[in-house]
Write a protein that holds these residues in place. Structure first.
Motif, short mmCIF file in Angstrom:
data_model
loop_
_atom_site.label_atom_id
_atom_site.label_comp_id
_atom_site.label_asym_id
_atom_site.label_seq_id
_atom_site.Cartn_x
_atom_site.Cartn_y
_atom_site.Cartn_z
N LEU A 5 0.82 -1.21 0.00
CA LEU A 5 0.00 0.00 0.00
C LEU A 5 0.86 1.26 0.00
CD1 LEU A 5 -2.87 -1.07 2.43
CD2 LEU A 5 -2.92 -0.93 -0.09
N ILE A 6 1.91 1.26 0.80
CA ILE A 6 2.80 2.42 0.83
C ILE A 6 3.51 2.58 -0.52
CG2 ILE A 6 4.91 3.37 1.87
CD1 ILE A 6 3.92 2.12 4.54
N GLY A 7 3.93 1.46 -1.11
CA GLY A 7 4.58 1.52 -2.42
C GLY A 7 3.66 2.08 -3.49
N LEU A 8 2.42 1.61 -3.49
CA LEU A 8 1.45 2.12 -4.47
C LEU A 8 1.15 3.60 -4.23
CD1 LEU A 8 -0.97 -0.93 -4.67
CD2 LEU A 8 0.64 -0.14 -6.44
N ALA A 9 1.03 3.98 -2.98
CA ALA A 9 0.80 5.40 -2.67
C ALA A 9 2.00 6.23 -3.13
CB ALA A 9 0.56 5.58 -1.17
N GLY A 10 3.19 5.66 -3.02
CA GLY A 10 4.40 6.37 -3.41
C GLY A 10 4.51 6.62 -4.90
N VAL A 11 3.76 5.87 -5.69
CA VAL A 11 3.77 6.07 -7.15
C VAL A 11 2.77 7.16 -7.57
CG1 VAL A 11 3.42 4.89 -9.36
CG2 VAL A 11 4.57 3.71 -7.53
N THR A 12 1.88 7.51 -6.66
CA THR A 12 0.82 8.48 -6.98
C THR A 12 1.33 9.78 -7.59
OG1 THR A 12 -0.56 7.53 -5.24
CG2 THR A 12 -1.18 9.71 -6.03
N PRO A 13 2.38 10.41 -7.06
CA PRO A 13 2.84 11.65 -7.71
C PRO A 13 3.31 11.45 -9.15
CG PRO A 13 3.67 11.53 -5.47
CD PRO A 13 3.07 10.18 -5.78
N PHE A 14 3.89 10.29 -9.46
CA PHE A 14 4.29 10.02 -10.85
C PHE A 14 3.05 9.89 -11.75
CE2 PHE A 14 7.96 8.10 -8.52
CZ PHE A 14 8.93 8.99 -8.97
N VAL A 15 2.05 9.19 -11.26
CA VAL A 15 0.81 9.02 -12.02
C VAL A 15 0.15 10.38 -12.21
CG1 VAL A 15 -1.49 7.98 -11.99
CG2 VAL A 15 0.50 6.62 -11.28
N TRP A 16 0.10 11.18 -11.15
CA TRP A 16 -0.51 12.51 -11.23
C TRP A 16 0.24 13.38 -12.25
CZ3 TRP A 16 -5.05 14.25 -10.14
CH2 TRP A 16 -5.28 15.62 -10.10
N SER A 17 1.55 13.31 -12.23
CA SER A 17 2.35 14.06 -13.18
C SER A 17 1.97 13.68 -14.61
CB SER A 17 3.84 13.81 -12.94
OG SER A 17 4.63 14.45 -13.91
N THR A 26 1.86 20.08 -10.45
CA THR A 26 1.23 19.93 -11.75
C THR A 26 2.28 19.61 -12.81
OG1 THR A 26 -0.42 21.57 -11.09
CG2 THR A 26 -0.27 21.10 -13.44
N GLY A 27 1.88 18.76 -13.74
CA GLY A 27 2.68 18.48 -14.92
C GLY A 27 4.07 17.95 -14.63
N PRO A 28 5.01 18.30 -15.46
CA PRO A 28 6.35 17.74 -15.34
C PRO A 28 7.05 18.06 -14.02
CG PRO A 28 6.09 18.81 -17.47
CD PRO A 28 4.87 19.14 -16.66
N TYR A 29 6.73 19.20 -13.42
CA TYR A 29 7.47 19.60 -12.22
C TYR A 29 7.37 18.55 -11.13
CZ TYR A 29 9.42 22.29 -8.44
OH TYR A 29 10.21 22.69 -7.39
N ILE A 30 6.18 18.08 -10.85
CA ILE A 30 6.03 17.12 -9.75
C ILE A 30 6.73 15.80 -10.06
CG2 ILE A 30 3.76 16.30 -10.50
CD1 ILE A 30 3.06 15.94 -7.52
N GLY A 31 6.65 15.34 -11.31
CA GLY A 31 7.30 14.08 -11.67
C GLY A 31 8.80 14.14 -11.54
N VAL A 32 9.39 15.24 -11.99
CA VAL A 32 10.85 15.36 -11.95
C VAL A 32 11.33 15.61 -10.53
CG1 VAL A 32 12.78 16.82 -12.69
CG2 VAL A 32 11.07 16.06 -14.36
N PHE A 33 10.69 16.52 -9.82
CA PHE A 33 11.13 16.82 -8.46
C PHE A 33 10.97 15.59 -7.56
CE2 PHE A 33 10.49 18.50 -4.15
CZ PHE A 33 11.68 19.19 -4.00
N TYR A 34 9.80 14.98 -7.60
CA TYR A 34 9.55 13.81 -6.77
C TYR A 34 10.46 12.64 -7.19
CZ TYR A 34 6.93 10.17 -4.32
OH TYR A 34 6.57 9.13 -3.51
N GLY A 35 10.69 12.50 -8.48
CA GLY A 35 11.57 11.44 -8.97
C GLY A 35 12.97 11.55 -8.41
N ALA A 36 13.49 12.76 -8.35
CA ALA A 36 14.83 12.96 -7.80
C ALA A 36 14.85 12.60 -6.31
CB ALA A 36 15.28 14.40 -8.01
N VAL A 37 13.80 12.97 -5.60
CA VAL A 37 13.72 12.65 -4.17
C VAL A 37 13.69 11.14 -3.96
CG1 VAL A 37 12.22 12.79 -2.14
CG2 VAL A 37 12.67 14.84 -3.51
N ILE A 38 12.86 10.45 -4.73
CA ILE A 38 12.70 9.00 -4.54
C ILE A 38 13.95 8.25 -4.98
CG2 ILE A 38 11.38 6.97 -5.28
CD1 ILE A 38 10.04 8.79 -3.14
#
Length: 150
Positions: free
Chosen positions: A10-22, A44-56
């Protein structure tokens, strides 16, 4: 494949949510406008995917450090060495615009999956680890590639 415990799943799936939202806000103009108005540009858009991706990706380095600490000798040394590149990759490969950054993060996540396999092979990760990591990584990379296409 070994059954994944409910909490990490569940935590892993929740952790993918920002990528899906992006990816969704990249694919849907109305959703992007909604997100921009309600959550702001940062989510919104690319910003969340890239920023969150670097964090993860950097977070993965910490997980690997923990796995390495469970071993000894040459395996521990190699494990510690393998723990470092994901954080460096996230830091050095995300500049220069969202398209290149998202593509580079995709490469980083796929490479990180190989590091996951190393720790699983040496039984330093839980027996269910790869059952969790493979689908989460594929979903993450798919979303980042959509983000890169924007």
């Amino acid at each position: 494949m070994t059954k994944i415990p409910r909490t990490p799943l569940l935590i892993g799936l929740a952790g993918v949510t920002p990528f899906v939202w992006s990816a969704l806000t990249v694919l849907s103009d109305p959703l992007a406008v909604f997100s921009l108005r309600t959550l702001g540009a940062r989510f919104t858009g690319p910003y969340i995917g890239v920023f969150y991706g670097a964090v993860i990706l950097a977070f993965s380095a910490g997980v690997f450090w923990g796995f390495a600490s469970k071993s000894r000798g040459g395996t521990a040394s190699l494990g510690y060495l393998l723990a470092v590149p994901p954080a460096f990759w996230a830091f050095f490969s995300t500049g220069g615009g969202h398209q290149g950054a998202a593509l580079n993060l995709s490469i980083g996540f796929l490479a990180t999956l190989l590091i996951d396999a190393f720790f699983a092979r040496y039984q330093l990760a839980p027996d269910w680890w790869m059952s969790l990591r493979i689908p989460l990584t594929l979903l993450t990379v798919t979303c980042l590639l959509i983000t890169a296409s924007a």
